[in-house]
Scaffold this motif. Structure first.
Motif, PDB file in Angstrom:
ATOM      1  N   GLN A 153      39.610   0.062  16.395  1.00 40.09           N
ATOM      2  CA  GLN A 153      39.367   1.308  17.124  1.00 40.09           C
ATOM      3  C   GLN A 153      39.929   2.475  16.325  1.00 40.09           C
ATOM      4  OE1 GLN A 153      40.954   1.161  21.105  1.00 40.09           O
ATOM      5  NE2 GLN A 153      39.524  -0.429  21.741  1.00 40.09           N
ATOM      6  N   THR A 190      40.300   6.732  16.755  1.00 39.25           N
ATOM      7  CA  THR A 190      40.172   7.892  17.650  1.00 39.25           C
ATOM      8  C   THR A 190      40.450   9.147  16.844  1.00 39.25           C
ATOM      9  OG1 THR A 190      40.901   6.554  19.517  1.00 39.25           O
ATOM     10  CG2 THR A 190      41.004   8.945  19.793  1.00 39.25           C
ATOM     11  N   ASN A 206      34.285   7.750  24.612  1.00 37.98           N
ATOM     12  CA  ASN A 206      35.293   8.782  24.850  1.00 37.98           C
ATOM     13  C   ASN A 206      34.772  10.154  24.431  1.00 37.98           C
ATOM     14  OD1 ASN A 206      37.814   9.927  25.479  1.00 37.98           O
ATOM     15  ND2 ASN A 206      38.706   9.344  23.499  1.00 37.98           N
ATOM     16  N   HIS A 254      34.915  10.827  20.721  1.00 38.70           N
ATOM     17  CA  HIS A 254      36.207  10.829  20.034  1.00 38.70           C
ATOM     18  C   HIS A 254      36.684   9.445  19.588  1.00 38.70           C
ATOM     19  CE1 HIS A 254      36.964  15.072  20.632  1.00 38.70           C
ATOM     20  NE2 HIS A 254      36.518  14.929  21.860  1.00 38.70           N
ATOM     21  N   THR A 255      36.079   8.370  20.107  1.00 39.54           N
ATOM     22  CA  THR A 255      36.530   7.019  19.762  1.00 39.54           C
ATOM     23  C   THR A 255      35.388   6.207  19.178  1.00 39.54           C
ATOM     24  OG1 THR A 255      38.212   7.083  21.500  1.00 39.54           O
ATOM     25  CG2 THR A 255      37.610   4.905  20.655  1.00 39.54           C
TER      26      THR A 255
END
Length: 164
Positions: free
Chosen positions: A72, A74, A101, A104-105
Motif C-alpha cells: 500500500q 498513500t 481513498n 490518495h491510496t
C-alpha cells in the motif's frame, strides 16, 4: 538505533505489534532500508507550487522475500490515476481498482517478485500549495491473514515551495 548506536525514546508510534490470527502467530514484514526518490536514494524532494512535473519517480525495495504480497502506498497533496505507473518486473499502468481513498491510496496484491525494487512513476502532476506532503509505504510480504502482517509504515517527503 541510529548509525551512531543512539537509541531513540520508546513511544507508541514506533511500537511493534504481534497479533494472533487464525491460530497463527503473525509478525510484521521486515521494513526496507532503501526507499525514496530517484532510485531510493533521497528521502525528500523539493518542487515548486503550481508547477507541473512530467514525472516524479520513487522506489521501495522490499525488506524480505515477497510471496503473494500486498503493498500500500498513500500520497498526500496529490492523487494517483491510471496515467501513473508502477514497476515490479516491467512498467505497468495503475488500474482503477488499485486506487482508493479518493485517489490518495494505491494497493496492489500478488507480488511474488522476491526481494526487489518496486518503482513508482507519477505523470503530469500539478504541485499543490506550499507545504510538506508525505508518501507512505507499507507491505505485507505474504498477503493478508498469513504468517506476516504489514510492515511499519515508512515515508518520504515532498516539500512544495512557493514560487521564487
Amino acid at each position: 538505533k541510529d548509525s551512531s548506536n543512539n537509541e531513540s525514546a520508546k513511544n507508541a508510534e514506533h511500537a511493534v505489534m504481534i497479533e494472533l490470527v487464525k491460530g497463527v502467530l503473525t509478525t510484521p514484514t521486515v521494513t526496507s532500508s532503501i526507499y525514496g526518490f530517484d532510485g531510493g536514494i533521497l528521502k525528500t524532494k523539493q518542487l515548486v507550487t503550481g508547477s507541473t512535473q512530467r514525472t516524479i519517480r520513487f522506489d521501495f525495495f522490499s525488506g524480505e522475500t515477497f510471496t503473494n504480497a500486498e503493498v500500500q502506498v498513500t500520497i498526500e497533496g496529490m492523487t494517483f490515476n491510471t496515467n501513473d505507473y508502477y514497476s515490479i518486473s516491467g512498467w505497468t499502468h495503475l488500474t482503477s481498482d488499485q486506487i482508493s481513498n479518493n485517489g490518495h491510496t494505491l494497493t496492489f496484491t500478488g507480488s511474488n517478485r522476491g526481494v526487489s525494487d518496486i518503482a513508482f512513476e507519477l505523470h503530469d502532476k500539478l504541485m499543490p500549495a506550499p507545504g510538506t506532503y508525505l508518501i507512505k509505504f507499507k507491505a505485507d510480504a505474504d498477503g493478508p491473514g498469513t504468517a506476516r502482517s504489514f510492515s511499519e509504515e515508512q515515508f518520504i517527503t515532498l516539500i512544495i515551495l512557493p514560487p521564487a
